[in-house]
Every structure is written in structure tokens, then in C-alpha cells.
Design a protein around this motif. Structure first.
Motif, PDB file in Angstrom:
ATOM      1  N   LEU A   2       0.759  -1.193  -0.061  1.00  0.00           N
ATOM      2  CA  LEU A   2       0.254  -0.011  -0.111  1.00  0.00           C
ATOM      3  C   LEU A   2       0.780   1.067  -0.133  1.00  0.00           C
ATOM      4  N   THR A   3       2.236   1.228  -0.297  1.00  0.00           N
ATOM      5  CA  THR A   3       2.985   2.367   0.027  1.00  0.00           C
ATOM      6  C   THR A   3       4.053   2.551  -1.264  1.00  0.00           C
ATOM      7  N   GLY A   4       3.762   2.050  -2.392  1.00  0.00           N
ATOM      8  CA  GLY A   4       4.390   1.911  -3.472  1.00  0.00           C
ATOM      9  C   GLY A   4       5.521   0.887  -3.479  1.00  0.00           C
ATOM     10  N   ASN A   5       6.854   1.387  -3.603  1.00  0.00           N
ATOM     11  CA  ASN A   5       8.033   0.522  -3.606  1.00  0.00           C
ATOM     12  C   ASN A   5       8.069  -0.092  -2.218  1.00  0.00           C
ATOM     13  N   ALA A   6       7.518  -1.264  -1.992  1.00  0.00           N
ATOM     14  CA  ALA A   6       7.345  -1.906  -0.668  1.00  0.00           C
ATOM     15  C   ALA A   6       8.817  -2.307   0.189  1.00  0.00           C
ATOM     16  N   VAL A   7       9.605  -2.611  -0.764  1.00  0.00           N
ATOM     17  CA  VAL A   7      11.071  -3.027  -0.368  1.00  0.00           C
ATOM     18  C   VAL A   7      11.518  -1.719   0.246  1.00  0.00           C
ATOM     19  N   TRP A   8      11.878  -0.959  -0.600  1.00  0.00           N
ATOM     20  CA  TRP A   8      12.359   0.570  -0.103  1.00  0.00           C
ATOM     21  C   TRP A   8      11.598   1.042   0.908  1.00  0.00           C
ATOM     22  N   VAL A   9      10.386   1.230   0.871  1.00  0.00           N
ATOM     23  CA  VAL A   9      10.069   2.010   2.079  1.00  0.00           C
ATOM     24  C   VAL A   9      10.168   1.017   3.501  1.00  0.00           C
ATOM     25  N   SER A  10       9.843  -0.079   3.187  1.00  0.00           N
ATOM     26  CA  SER A  10      10.320  -1.091   4.659  1.00  0.00           C
ATOM     27  C   SER A  10      11.666  -0.703   4.871  1.00  0.00           C
ATOM     28  N   HIS A  11      12.415  -0.740   4.142  1.00  0.00           N
ATOM     29  CA  HIS A  11      13.880  -0.596   4.335  1.00  0.00           C
ATOM     30  C   HIS A  11      14.180   0.727   5.352  1.00  0.00           C
ATOM     31  N   GLN A  12      13.730   1.840   4.556  1.00  0.00           N
ATOM     32  CA  GLN A  12      13.957   2.958   5.375  1.00  0.00           C
ATOM     33  C   GLN A  12      13.312   3.072   6.994  1.00  0.00           C
ATOM     34  N   MET A  13      12.235   2.305   7.212  1.00  0.00           N
ATOM     35  CA  MET A  13      11.645   2.334   8.173  1.00  0.00           C
ATOM     36  C   MET A  13      12.547   1.643   9.428  1.00  0.00           C
ATOM     37  N   ILE A  14      13.533   0.920   8.948  1.00  0.00           N
ATOM     38  CA  ILE A  14      14.545   0.400   9.829  1.00  0.00           C
ATOM     39  C   ILE A  14      15.300   1.759  10.467  1.00  0.00           C
ATOM     40  N   HIS A  15      15.252   2.815   9.848  1.00  0.00           N
ATOM     41  CA  HIS A  15      16.137   3.918  10.250  1.00  0.00           C
ATOM     42  C   HIS A  15      15.203   4.882  11.499  1.00  0.00           C
ATOM     43  N   ILE A  16      13.710   4.639  11.282  1.00  0.00           N
ATOM     44  CA  ILE A  16      12.762   5.209  12.058  1.00  0.00           C
ATOM     45  C   ILE A  16      13.040   4.471  13.636  1.00  0.00           C
ATOM     46  N   LEU A  17      13.259   3.151  13.494  1.00  0.00           N
ATOM     47  CA  LEU A  17      13.470   2.347  14.624  1.00  0.00           C
ATOM     48  C   LEU A  17      14.663   2.466  15.342  1.00  0.00           C
ATOM     49  N   ALA A  18      15.760   2.468  14.444  1.00  0.00           N
ATOM     50  CA  ALA A  18      17.334   2.658  14.704  1.00  0.00           C
ATOM     51  C   ALA A  18      17.600   4.138  15.507  1.00  0.00           C
ATOM     52  N   ILE A  19      16.831   5.174  14.770  1.00  0.00           N
ATOM     53  CA  ILE A  19      17.268   6.423  15.257  1.00  0.00           C
ATOM     54  C   ILE A  19      16.110   7.156  16.103  1.00  0.00           C
ATOM     55  N   GLY A  20      14.676   6.793  15.553  1.00  0.00           N
ATOM     56  CA  GLY A  20      13.588   7.514  16.360  1.00  0.00           C
ATOM     57  C   GLY A  20      13.502   6.800  17.830  1.00  0.00           C
ATOM     58  N   VAL A  21      13.583   5.358  17.653  1.00  0.00           N
ATOM     59  CA  VAL A  21      13.239   4.621  18.814  1.00  0.00           C
ATOM     60  C   VAL A  21      14.474   4.399  19.733  1.00  0.00           C
ATOM     61  N   ILE A  22      15.680   3.716  19.192  1.00  0.00           N
ATOM     62  CA  ILE A  22      16.607   3.345  19.945  1.00  0.00           C
ATOM     63  C   ILE A  22      17.373   4.545  20.407  1.00  0.00           C
ATOM     64  N   ALA A  23      18.076   5.546  19.374  1.00  0.00           N
ATOM     65  CA  ALA A  23      18.932   6.554  19.777  1.00  0.00           C
ATOM     66  C   ALA A  23      18.090   7.546  20.471  1.00  0.00           C
ATOM     67  N   GLY A  24      16.574   7.765  20.108  1.00  0.00           N
ATOM     68  CA  GLY A  24      15.860   8.801  20.795  1.00  0.00           C
ATOM     69  C   GLY A  24      15.599   8.566  22.510  1.00  0.00           C
TER      70      GLY A  24
END
Length: 400
Positions: free
Chosen positions: A293-315
Motif C-alpha cells: 500500500l506504499t508504492g515500492n514496498a522493499v524501499w519503504v520497509s527498508h527506510q523504516m529501519i531508520h525510524i526504529l534505529a534513530i527515532g526509537v533506539i537513539a531517541g
């Protein structure tokens, strides 16, 4: 009452080695700045000639097992003192732990065999697990043994990470990295469920949101399943979508029960709440991407790794190291150095590296540089403002 029997030994111990949060928060934050600067260079100019492992592998491994693991160990070996009433790790044992953590960071830039580097890193994790677990066992606070188990899981994942360089296990490096992301998110989910509603209720003087066991069970079990499935790529592809969406929904309900909107006037609260809120955000977007539902599924899913890594873990890390550093150096938690700009910077870095890159991949280089600059500013500010506190005795004269 803390069981500290030798006050003279405490006074003769350098302040940096009086409790684990001091060296690991300071060195971990310094390394956060250095490692990202090195990665930004490698991202634009290619593999550094002195680095004996692939630059991408080094970047992810060092963000997880270098920077973030240092903070986790510093936090756990400090918190266990509160859980058990037994004085925390300090002095020579703590210095040895710090050395075991520091050596792999340096040895990656030498010709040291990888089997030796991985063994040193495993020894660090096992020594930290022992320092935590033997105190828990002595006082029969068995529910906290789970954190020793976390460190043992990390030890296994650490060996698997090194093995993927040689193509040995039946899964690639990205499987280990994804698993360790879930490892950290699961740890944050367990610890966050304990402390975030408590901190909020205590500071804002409103009733604490009592945990719902069934909701916490779903939220944490789904993360555990995602950790396990990461090592089985085919099964992961077939089963993960429903698990990710269930995890997103349970985490969202859990977070909303903590009433995060009430914390907007207090940086030490909204920093925790926003960082935790990135868990359901990243999970939801990842789940929608897996549904196509978000276009390029693999690309978008990969970028969400950085929401977890930076937003969640580092935050969460940044918010907690500020709070713990103030409280455990005998200072008023809500009257310390202003860090709202650092908290805002790390959240913006997560959005730029995750969401913005997913939306505008043509600006990848610019967005990566901006995100990296914000990361460096956030942790650099912590180093500048909190080094004097971490290098000095407690302001109230108490041990620690």
C-alpha cells in the motif's frame, strides 16, 4: 539500603569508574559522534582502506553492538543496584568491562583476526551478563533475570553477525541486523512499559496508567516473534505482515494509554514519549508497505529501519542517559542542562533518514548528510554538557 561497606575504597576510585553509567554513557556518546562521521565519509567516498570489514557491515554492527550496546550495559549495570540494593559494578571490574568494549572498536582498524575480535566482544557481553545476573540471583529478584537473558541472546547474535561476513550461516547479515533491531525494540518495550508511565504520572501528578497484562503480552510477544523470524527469511516473508500489524496496533494502544499529549511542556517526558511513539509509527508503515500500500514496498520497509534505529533506539537512549546522568550524579532531574534541542534534533534526524528518504529517494545523499549532522549535534551536545557531571563525584556526596 545499598550494601556499600568500604567508603574509603569508594573515595579512592576515580569518579568515572564509580558506576557503570559514567564510562559507558560518556564513551558511548563520543563513539556515536565518531562512528556516524566515519560512516558519512564512507557513504560518500567508499570503503576506508584501513577498515578490515565491509563498511556497511561495520556501520550497522557498530551502531548496534558498539554505540547502543554500550548504553544498554551502562544502564542495566546501574539499574541493577536499584533492583537489588547491592552496590553496582565499579572499580577494576568496570575498567575491564570498558576495555573489553573499547578493544573491538579499535581492532576493526587493524589486521587482528575477526575470530579474536568477536571473542573479545562476546566476553564483554558475557561479563556484563554475569555482573547483572549474580546480583539478581543473590537477592532472588528473579523477574530481572530476563535482562541477563537478553545479553546472552545478544552474544549469540554477535557471533552470527561476524559469521555472515564469511557466508557461514544460512542467512545474510541483514537478518542478524533486523533481529537485533527487534532485540533493542523489545528491550525498550519492556523497560519503557515500566518507566515511561511512572515518570509521567510522577512529574505531572496524575494517576499512573496501570499495565494491562494481556496488552503488554501481545506487544512484547509479537516483537519476540519478529526477532525469531528474522533468522528464517522465507517464513518471515510469509508470516511477518500480520505480526507486524498486530505489533503496531498493540503498541499504539499501549502508548496512547500513557497520554503522551500531557507531556508536551516537559522535554524529559516528551522526548521519551515521542521516541516510544516511533515504535507503532514504524511498525504501521512497515506493515502497510508489506501489504503493498506504499508504492515500492522493499524501499519503504527498508527506510523504516531508520525510524526504529534513530527515532526509537537513539531517541530513547538520549532521553534516558540525560535522566540517569542527572539522577545518579545527585542532581535534580528536571533542573539540569537544557537538552530539548538535542531531543528535537534526534527526532528530526529519524524523520529525515526514514520518512523523507522513503518519499524523496532522489535526495538521498542530502538527506543522509542532514540526518547525520543532526545526530552528531544531538550526541555532541550531550558530551559537551554532561562530561563534567560524569567525570566528577556526585553533587550530594553519596556513593556512585
Amino acid at each position: 539500603m545499598l550494601k556499600i561497606t568500604d567508603k574509603s575504597a569508594e573515595d579512592n576510585t576515580p569518579p568515572l569508574l564509580r558506576l557503570a553509567f559514567r564510562p559507558f554513557f560518556l564513551l558511548g556518546s563520543i563513539y556515536a559522534v565518531l562512528a556516524i562521521l566515519i560512516w558519512l565519509y564512507a557513504f560518500q567516498h567508499g570503503q576506508p582502506s584501513q577498515l578490515q570489514v565491509p563498511a556497511l557491515w561495520w556501520h550497522v554492527h557498530e551502531m548496534l553492538f558498539g554505540f547502543a550496546m554500550a548504553i544498554v550495559v551502562g544502564f542495566l549495570l546501574t539499574a541493577v543496584q536499584n533492583w537489588t540494593g547491592i552496590a553496582g559494578t565499579r572499580g577494576l571490574y568496570l575498567a575491564a568491562l570498558v576495555l573489553l568494549w573499547l578493544l573491538p572498536r579499535v581492532l576493526f582498524w587493524t589486521n587482528t583476526p575477526l575470530w579474536l575480535i568477536s571473542s573479545i566482544e562476546a566476553l564483554f557481553l558475557l561479563a556484563a551478563a554475569y555482573a547483572l545476573s549474580h546480583r539478581v540471583l543473590r537477592t532472588k529478584r528473579y523477574k530481572n533475570l530476563i535482562f541477563g537473558g537478553f545479553l546472552l541472546l545478544a552474544t549469540v547474535a554477535n557471533f552470527a553477525s561476524y559469521a555472515t561476513i564469511k557466508g557461514m550461516p544460512p542467512f545474510p547479515s541483514i537478518a542478524v541486523w533486523q533481529a537485533m533491531l527487534w532485540w533493542f525494540v523489545m528491550l525498550i518495550s519492556i523497560m519503557g512499559g515500566r518507566v515511561i508511565p511512572f515518570f509521567s504520572a510522577r512529574r505531572l501528578n496524575h494517576p499512573k496508567a496501570e499495565p494491562l497484562l494481556w496488552l503488554d503480552g501481545i506487544a512484547n510477544t509479537t516483537l519476540l516473534l519478529l526477532f525469531i523470524l528474522s533468522f528464517f527469511p522465507l517464513t518471515d516473508h510469509l508470516l511477518s505482515t500480520s505480526i507486524v500489524l498486530l505489533a503496531a496496533l498493540s503498541q499504539l494502544v499501549r502508548w496512547l494509554r500513557w497520554r503522551p499529549w500531557l507531556s508536551l511542556k516537559e522535554p524529559l517526558l516528551w522526548s521519551l514519549q515521542l521516541a516510544y511513539g516511533c515504535i507503532p509509527l514504524a511498525l504501521l508503515i512497515k506493515g502497510l508497505a508489506m501489504l503493498g500500500l506504499t508504492g515500492n514496498a522493499v524501499w519503504v520497509s527498508h527506510q523504516m529501519i531508520h525510524i526504529l534505529a534513530i527515532g526509537v533506539i537513539a531517541g530513547l537512549i538520549l532521553a534516558m542517559i540525560v535522566r540517569v546522568s542527572l539522577g545518579h550524579t545527585g542532581r535534580e532531574v528536571y533542573a539540569g542542562p537544557s537538552m530539548w534541542s538535542a531531543f528535537a534534533a534526534i527526532m528530526l534526524a529519524a524523520l529525515l533518514r526514514g520518512a523523507a528518504v522513503a518519499l524523496w529517494p532522489q535526495h538521498l545523499l542530502l538527506l543522509v548528510n542532514l540526518s547525520g549532522a543532526l545526530w552528531v549535534a544531538a550526541f555532541g551536545l550531550f558530551v559537551i554538557k554532561f562530561s563534567p557531571l560524569l567525570l566528577s563525584p556526585r553533587a550530594d556526596g553519596h556513593p556512585g
